[in-house]
Design an enzyme around this catalytic site. Structure first.
Site, PDB file in Angstrom:
ATOM      1  N   TYR A  70      14.233  14.144   0.075  1.00  0.00           N
ATOM      2  CA  TYR A  70      14.656  12.930  -0.645  1.00  0.00           C
ATOM      3  C   TYR A  70      14.116  11.669   0.029  1.00  0.00           C
ATOM      4  O   TYR A  70      13.842  10.681  -0.642  1.00  0.00           O
ATOM      5  CB  TYR A  70      16.180  12.906  -0.840  1.00  0.00           C
ATOM      6  CG  TYR A  70      16.569  13.814  -1.986  1.00  0.00           C
ATOM      7  CD1 TYR A  70      16.474  13.371  -3.299  1.00  0.00           C
ATOM      8  CD2 TYR A  70      16.943  15.129  -1.765  1.00  0.00           C
ATOM      9  CE1 TYR A  70      16.769  14.213  -4.361  1.00  0.00           C
ATOM     10  CE2 TYR A  70      17.234  15.981  -2.814  1.00  0.00           C
ATOM     11  CZ  TYR A  70      17.149  15.514  -4.120  1.00  0.00           C
ATOM     12  OH  TYR A  70      17.417  16.354  -5.170  1.00  0.00           O
ATOM     13  N   HIS A 126      21.652  10.771 -13.933  1.00  0.00           N
ATOM     14  CA  HIS A 126      21.421  11.701 -12.810  1.00  0.00           C
ATOM     15  C   HIS A 126      21.508  10.986 -11.466  1.00  0.00           C
ATOM     16  O   HIS A 126      21.041  11.518 -10.455  1.00  0.00           O
ATOM     17  CB  HIS A 126      20.062  12.404 -12.971  1.00  0.00           C
ATOM     18  CG  HIS A 126      20.039  13.400 -14.094  1.00  0.00           C
ATOM     19  ND1 HIS A 126      18.900  14.007 -14.559  1.00  0.00           N
ATOM     20  CD2 HIS A 126      21.056  13.914 -14.846  1.00  0.00           C
ATOM     21  CE1 HIS A 126      19.202  14.842 -15.546  1.00  0.00           C
ATOM     22  NE2 HIS A 126      20.508  14.795 -15.744  1.00  0.00           N
ATOM     23  N   ASN A 220       6.260  10.760 -26.547  1.00  0.00           N
ATOM     24  CA  ASN A 220       5.997  11.694 -25.450  1.00  0.00           C
ATOM     25  C   ASN A 220       4.520  12.062 -25.453  1.00  0.00           C
ATOM     26  O   ASN A 220       3.881  12.059 -26.500  1.00  0.00           O
ATOM     27  CB  ASN A 220       6.840  12.966 -25.619  1.00  0.00           C
ATOM     28  CG  ASN A 220       7.043  13.689 -24.305  1.00  0.00           C
ATOM     29  OD1 ASN A 220       6.092  14.066 -23.625  1.00  0.00           O
ATOM     30  ND2 ASN A 220       8.285  13.885 -23.914  1.00  0.00           N
TER      31      ASN A 220
HETATM   32  P1  OAD Z   1      10.181  16.880 -17.261  1.00  0.00           P
HETATM   33  O1  OAD Z   1       9.205  17.035 -16.163  1.00  0.00           O
HETATM   34  O2  OAD Z   1      10.960  18.068 -17.679  1.00  0.00           O
HETATM   35  O3  OAD Z   1       9.454  16.303 -18.562  1.00  0.00           O
HETATM   36  C1  OAD Z   1       8.600  15.203 -18.520  1.00  0.00           C
HETATM   37  C2  OAD Z   1       8.074  14.952 -19.926  1.00  0.00           C
HETATM   38  O4  OAD Z   1       7.268  13.781 -19.888  1.00  0.00           O
HETATM   39  C3  OAD Z   1       7.203  16.079 -20.487  1.00  0.00           C
HETATM   40  O5  OAD Z   1       7.616  16.353 -21.826  1.00  0.00           O
HETATM   41  C4  OAD Z   1       5.794  15.492 -20.457  1.00  0.00           C
HETATM   42  O6  OAD Z   1       5.011  15.960 -21.541  1.00  0.00           O
HETATM   43  C5  OAD Z   1       6.077  14.007 -20.630  1.00  0.00           C
HETATM   44  N1  OAD Z   1       5.068  13.099 -20.084  1.00  0.00           N
HETATM   45  C6  OAD Z   1       4.280  13.244 -18.997  1.00  0.00           C
HETATM   46  N2  OAD Z   1       3.515  12.151 -18.808  1.00  0.00           N
HETATM   47  C7  OAD Z   1       3.832  11.284 -19.794  1.00  0.00           C
HETATM   48  C8  OAD Z   1       3.390   9.976 -20.154  1.00  0.00           C
HETATM   49  N3  OAD Z   1       2.468   9.332 -19.436  1.00  0.00           N
HETATM   50  N4  OAD Z   1       3.936   9.381 -21.243  1.00  0.00           N
HETATM   51  C9  OAD Z   1       4.876  10.033 -21.982  1.00  0.00           C
HETATM   52  N5  OAD Z   1       5.321  11.265 -21.692  1.00  0.00           N
HETATM   53  C10 OAD Z   1       4.821  11.890 -20.627  1.00  0.00           C
HETATM   54  O7  OAD Z   1      11.140  15.670 -16.828  1.00  0.00           O
HETATM   55  P2  OAD Z   1      12.586  15.283 -17.422  1.00  0.00           P
HETATM   56  O8  OAD Z   1      12.650  15.570 -18.873  1.00  0.00           O
HETATM   57  O9  OAD Z   1      12.875  13.924 -16.963  1.00  0.00           O
HETATM   58  O10 OAD Z   1      17.082  16.693 -13.111  1.00  0.00           O
HETATM   59  O11 OAD Z   1      13.501  16.316 -16.662  1.00  0.00           O
HETATM   60  C11 OAD Z   1      14.893  16.220 -16.808  1.00  0.00           C
HETATM   61  C12 OAD Z   1      15.594  16.585 -15.527  1.00  0.00           C
HETATM   62  O12 OAD Z   1      15.102  17.846 -15.043  1.00  0.00           O
HETATM   63  C13 OAD Z   1      15.343  15.650 -14.366  1.00  0.00           C
HETATM   64  O13 OAD Z   1      16.152  14.500 -14.391  1.00  0.00           O
HETATM   65  C14 OAD Z   1      15.663  16.508 -13.174  1.00  0.00           C
HETATM   66  C15 OAD Z   1      14.956  17.779 -13.603  1.00  0.00           C
HETATM   67  O14 OAD Z   1      15.450  18.959 -13.054  1.00  0.00           O
HETATM   68  C16 OAD Z   1      17.704  16.822 -11.922  1.00  0.00           C
HETATM   69  O15 OAD Z   1      17.089  16.803 -10.869  1.00  0.00           O
HETATM   70  C17 OAD Z   1      19.174  16.968 -12.031  1.00  0.00           C
END
Ligand code: OAD
Length: 255
Positions: A70, A126, A220
């Site tokens: 972290y 989160h 996205n």
């Molecule tokens: P993810 O890594 O699961 O998803 C990221 C999303 O962003 C994907 O759908 C990519 O296609 C998209 N992406 C990447 N680059 C991009 C860009 N430049 N513009 C637009 N979209 C883009 O991340 P989260 O959905 O945030 O939780 O994940 C949710 C949670 O899972 C996090 O908060 C974390 C993780 O485990 C905890 O740690 C509790």
């Protein structure tokens, strides 16, 4: 794919909306240089095992390792800058406030970049890596008041300091969930931006917004499980699409 038509629709809906909820995920910070979680090559969960780093058991087993991880993440988060996507959302908030309308950003990100871009109403479901708390008393400290010379970091009360983030298996902060549901139940437009929409409860927020009668949008880079559910999807980098949308919105003011 030509994004002209979705941009026009989203702009027009934002122009009419009275109460907007924006759910963001790691994708919105990708163009700042922070890794997402589920990218098959660069994603944090492709390189590291969440069960070794993001659970209370992992912290109890090896608090030094988890603290180091972290420490590395917040050092990265503080090194980078908010990108045009974050700034566009801050401009959106300003515009809506000028019209007595509102936007609530509900973010799964712990990096503080929305606030650094100037967004005011941000709900961190989160948590945040910019604050840490004592494992014994829950007393919080901001990074400025912590020293990382001795790891793990002893607290003033005989415990250890841990980041104020939600780990797997932990409850989301109650006040953040209450604020989120209250915003969702009153929104007329819901945008899901840069999230894979795979982690609960955030993945279900679209259902709450739909039940409230809101129009729904996804912005996205890639399609996600909610792409077929939304009223409009725009696919591309949020750091390009969001400024394009907010620029169009401003043009409506000038026309
Ligand atoms: P993810 O890594 O699961 O998803 C990221 C999303 O962003 C994907 O759908 C990519 O296609 C998209 N992406 C990447 N680059 C991009 C860009 N430049 N513009 C637009 N979209 C883009 O991340 P989260 O959905 O945030 O939780 O994940 C949710 C949670 O899972 C996090 O908060 C974390 C993780 O485990 C905890 O740690 C509790």
């Amino acid at each position: 794919m030509d994004q002209h038509e979705p941009i026009q629709r989203i702009t027009s809906w934002l122009n009419d909306a009275r109460s907007v909820v924006v759910l963001t995920g790691a994708g919105i910070s990708a163009e700042s240089g922070l890794a997402t979680f589920r990218d098959p090559e660069e994603g944090l969960w492709a390189k590291y095992d969440p069960m070794e780093l993001a659970t209370i058991d992992a912290f109890n087993r090896d608090p030094e390792l988890v603290t180091r991880w972290y420490h590395w993440r917040f050092t990265k988060a503080r090194e980078v800058e908010p990108n045009p996507g974050h700034h566009a959302l801050a401009r959106l908030e300003q515009r809506l406030l000028e019209r007595d309308r509102s936007v609530t950003i509900v973010t799964q990100n712990v990096d503080g970049l929305h606030q650094r871009a100037g967004s005011k109403r941000v709900v961190e479901i989160h948590g945040t890596i910019l604050r840490w708390r004592c494992t014994k008393t829950g007393a919080e400290k901001s990074l400025e008041d912590l020293s990382f010379e001795v790891l793990p970091i002893p607290s003033d009360h005989g415990g250890l300091m841990r980041p104020c983030v939600v780990w797997f298996g932990e409850m989301l902060p109650e006040h953040a969930l209450a604020d989120t549901f209250s915003a969702l139940e009153h929104c007329d437009l819901f945008l899901s931006i840069g999230t894979s929409a795979t982690v609960q409860p955030a993945a279900s927020f679209i259902e709450v917004a739909r039940a409230a009668g809101a129009k729904t949008v996804e912005i996205n880079r890639d399609p996600t499980p909610i792409t077929d559910l939304v009223d409009c999807a725009a696919h591309g980098p949020s750091g390009t699409l969001l400024p394009a949308i907010i620029d169009q919105l401003r043009q409506l003011d000038d026309s």
